[in-house]
Design a protein around this motif. Structure first.
Motif, mmCIF file in Angstrom:
data_model
loop_
_atom_site.group_PDB
_atom_site.id
_atom_site.type_symbol
_atom_site.label_atom_id
_atom_site.label_comp_id
_atom_site.label_asym_id
_atom_site.label_seq_id
_atom_site.Cartn_x
_atom_site.Cartn_y
_atom_site.Cartn_z
ATOM 1 N N LEU A 1 0.748 -1.207 -0.094
ATOM 2 C CA LEU A 1 0.088 0.094 0.341
ATOM 3 C C LEU A 1 1.303 1.135 0.190
ATOM 4 C CD1 LEU A 1 -2.672 -1.205 2.488
ATOM 5 C CD2 LEU A 1 -3.151 -0.050 -0.013
ATOM 6 N N ARG A 2 0.483 2.390 -0.627
ATOM 7 C CA ARG A 2 1.198 3.638 -0.488
ATOM 8 C C ARG A 2 0.638 4.259 0.540
ATOM 9 N NH1 ARG A 2 -3.480 7.008 -0.707
ATOM 10 N NH2 ARG A 2 -5.390 6.583 -1.850
ATOM 11 N N PRO A 3 1.328 5.526 1.625
ATOM 12 C CA PRO A 3 0.471 6.078 2.627
ATOM 13 C C PRO A 3 -0.635 6.279 1.818
ATOM 14 C CG PRO A 3 2.926 6.668 2.040
ATOM 15 C CD PRO A 3 2.061 5.782 0.987
ATOM 16 N N GLY A 4 -1.410 6.141 3.421
ATOM 17 C CA GLY A 4 -3.337 6.283 2.867
ATOM 18 C C GLY A 4 -4.260 5.359 1.829
ATOM 19 N N GLY A 5 -3.251 4.139 2.177
ATOM 20 C CA GLY A 5 -4.078 3.464 0.675
ATOM 21 C C GLY A 5 -4.408 2.177 1.874
ATOM 22 N N VAL A 6 -5.314 1.265 1.371
ATOM 23 C CA VAL A 6 -6.009 0.431 2.230
ATOM 24 C C VAL A 6 -5.798 -0.216 2.265
ATOM 25 C CG1 VAL A 6 -9.248 0.485 3.272
ATOM 26 C CG2 VAL A 6 -8.039 2.585 2.880
ATOM 27 N N VAL A 7 -6.767 -1.519 3.315
ATOM 28 C CA VAL A 7 -6.527 -3.365 3.354
ATOM 29 C C VAL A 7 -8.134 -3.200 3.627
ATOM 30 C CG1 VAL A 7 -5.343 -2.998 6.113
ATOM 31 C CG2 VAL A 7 -5.416 -5.206 4.534
ATOM 32 N N VAL A 8 -8.034 -4.621 3.305
ATOM 33 C CA VAL A 8 -9.563 -4.709 3.976
ATOM 34 C C VAL A 8 -9.406 -6.238 3.644
ATOM 35 C CG1 VAL A 8 -12.239 -5.623 3.380
ATOM 36 C CG2 VAL A 8 -11.042 -3.509 2.733
ATOM 37 N N ILE A 9 -9.466 -7.391 4.794
ATOM 38 C CA ILE A 9 -9.590 -8.357 5.761
ATOM 39 C C ILE A 9 -10.884 -9.095 5.818
ATOM 40 C CG2 ILE A 9 -8.355 -10.543 7.025
ATOM 41 C CD1 ILE A 9 -6.651 -9.016 4.141
ATOM 42 N N GLU A 10 -11.192 -10.592 5.230
ATOM 43 C CA GLU A 10 -12.436 -10.858 5.880
ATOM 44 C C GLU A 10 -12.035 -12.186 6.857
ATOM 45 O OE1 GLU A 10 -15.803 -14.116 4.012
ATOM 46 O OE2 GLU A 10 -15.542 -12.531 2.835
ATOM 47 N N HIS A 11 -13.185 -12.145 7.741
ATOM 48 C CA HIS A 11 -12.820 -12.957 8.963
ATOM 49 C C HIS A 11 -13.827 -13.923 9.068
ATOM 50 C CE1 HIS A 11 -14.562 -10.052 11.819
ATOM 51 N NE2 HIS A 11 -13.756 -8.645 11.181
ATOM 52 N N ALA A 12 -13.599 -14.756 10.291
ATOM 53 C CA ALA A 12 -15.096 -15.591 10.896
ATOM 54 C C ALA A 12 -15.646 -14.456 11.918
ATOM 55 C CB ALA A 12 -14.660 -16.522 11.397
ATOM 56 N N ASP A 13 -17.094 -14.984 11.961
ATOM 57 C CA ASP A 13 -18.280 -13.770 12.825
ATOM 58 C C ASP A 13 -17.594 -14.022 14.395
ATOM 59 O OD1 ASP A 13 -18.931 -15.709 13.519
ATOM 60 O OD2 ASP A 13 -20.878 -15.735 12.570
ATOM 61 N N THR A 14 -17.071 -15.337 14.318
ATOM 62 C CA THR A 14 -16.466 -14.475 16.198
ATOM 63 C C THR A 14 -15.246 -14.669 16.332
ATOM 64 O OG1 THR A 14 -15.157 -17.467 15.347
ATOM 65 C CG2 THR A 14 -17.148 -17.089 15.846
ATOM 66 N N GLN A 15 -14.374 -13.833 14.769
ATOM 67 C CA GLN A 15 -13.157 -12.701 15.584
ATOM 68 C C GLN A 15 -13.496 -11.771 15.454
ATOM 69 O OE1 GLN A 15 -11.568 -15.040 12.011
ATOM 70 N NE2 GLN A 15 -10.612 -16.653 12.325
ATOM 71 N N GLY A 16 -14.337 -11.675 15.722
ATOM 72 C CA GLY A 16 -15.523 -10.076 15.594
ATOM 73 C C GLY A 16 -14.080 -9.569 16.795
ATOM 74 N N GLY A 17 -13.594 -8.301 16.505
ATOM 75 C CA GLY A 17 -12.712 -7.766 17.659
ATOM 76 C C GLY A 17 -11.058 -8.454 17.843
ATOM 77 N N GLN A 18 -10.989 -9.141 16.984
ATOM 78 C CA GLN A 18 -9.319 -9.836 16.947
ATOM 79 C C GLN A 18 -8.368 -9.087 15.571
ATOM 80 O OE1 GLN A 18 -9.120 -14.102 17.814
ATOM 81 N NE2 GLN A 18 -11.158 -13.598 18.166
ATOM 82 N N VAL A 19 -9.258 -9.078 14.466
ATOM 83 C CA VAL A 19 -7.928 -8.956 13.821
ATOM 84 C C VAL A 19 -7.875 -6.593 14.028
ATOM 85 C CG1 VAL A 19 -8.627 -8.801 11.241
ATOM 86 C CG2 VAL A 19 -10.108 -10.978 11.927
ATOM 87 N N PRO A 20 -8.678 -6.425 13.691
ATOM 88 C CA PRO A 20 -8.231 -5.293 13.697
ATOM 89 C C PRO A 20 -6.835 -5.045 14.617
ATOM 90 C CG PRO A 20 -10.417 -4.821 14.408
ATOM 91 C CD PRO A 20 -10.201 -6.328 14.491
#
Length: 281
Positions: free
Chosen positions: A230-249
């Motif tokens: 990514l360039r500075p300011g670029g964005v990443v989007v990662i899918e995860h399991a609904d049970t992993q909410g809060g862990q990935v960020p």
């Protein structure tokens, strides 16, 4: 009631008894597939045109073979994709992930946004982005040769740049130039194997499903890949399991060069994907 509709009613009962999650939908989809009509046209099939091969497809679905493997097609946003053994079947929940990514790219002040889809599988995400963000330059990466047989079919007439390789070591020629990195990686914990639906566990490639004891091994690696691309300011989007909410960020921390890490729900209000922005220097 004509013959086909009566058979669909019986097939629905058989699929329900087999534990198929959406028996009526699948019974109708298979009837439409075998008879070459739309689901809303099943009533128009003459009794004399009933095709007994319908029951062969029902028997396969009873064994929990994915509907998409039987029909050879999967629908994703505005796309119809070819799928089968060896490639992960795209899921409806991923459509909301792509929707967020499309909005994010459109909001960027970039004439020809550069996008990288890691672990592309069937190519669903990359093709949707290429279709719905017309001036984008989309690159897709897939490791599995079995999956690539399907990816190549789906991308045959597209402008997506398809590359075979490891997502963790991909696209070094694009380092620091990418506006959006997106991925639906494997994220199921190995400890959850017995709880995975038979359609996925027994038919989707294991490489596309499992990633370490907590399911986050590959996502941890993708964090570094995304930061590199990514360039500075670029964005990443990662899918995860609904049970992993809060862990990935928490993987995308300020200390590692990220800002605005957050989780997002899918259409069922379940935590489904994380996003972060590469911090400005």
């Amino acid at each position: 009631m004509n013959l086909l509709l009566a058979e669909v009613a019986q097939a629905t009962q058989r699929l329900a008894a087999a534990g198929v999650p959406s028996p009526r939908n699948d019974a109708e989809e298979l009837a439409a597939f075998v008879h070459g009509v739309k689901r809303g046209e099943l009533h128009s099939v003459k009794n004399s045109d009933f095709d007994a091969r319908y029951w062969e497809t029902i028997a396969r679905r009873e064994q929990r073979e994915p509907l998409q493997h039987i029909t050879g097609r999967a629908f994703f946003r505005y796309l119809e994709l070819q799928v089968g053994p060896g490639v992960f079947v795209p899921r409806p929940e991923t459509e909301s992930v792509v929707g967020w990514a499309i909005d994010a790219v459109r909001a960027m002040d970039v004439v020809e946004p550069r996008i990288v889809d890691l672990c592309t599988g069937s190519g669903a995400i990359a093709l949707a982005l290429a279709q719905e963000v017309p001036r984008s330059r989309v690159h897709a990466v897939e490791l599995s040769e079995d999956a690539l047989k399907w990816t190549r079919k789906n991308m045959e007439a597209s402008r997506v740049d398809l590359r075979q390789g490891d997502a963790l070591d991909a696209c070094h020629d694009l380092d620091g130039q990418v506006d959006l990195v997106i991925s639906n990686p494997p994220y199921i914990p190995l400890t959850e194997w017995e709880y995975v639906a038979p359609e996925a566990r027994d038919y989707d490639p294991q490489l596309a499903l499992f990633s370490g004891e907590d399911g986050l091994d590959l996502i941890r690696g993708l964090e570094r890949t995304a930061h590199r691309l990514l360039r500075p300011g670029g964005v990443v989007v990662i899918e995860h399991a609904d049970t992993q909410g809060g862990q990935v960020p928490w993987i995308f921390t300020e200390e590692r060069g990220w800002a605005d890490a957050a989780d997002h729900p899918d259409l069922n209000k379940r935590p489904r994907f994380a996003t972060a922005r590469r911090a400005m220097p």
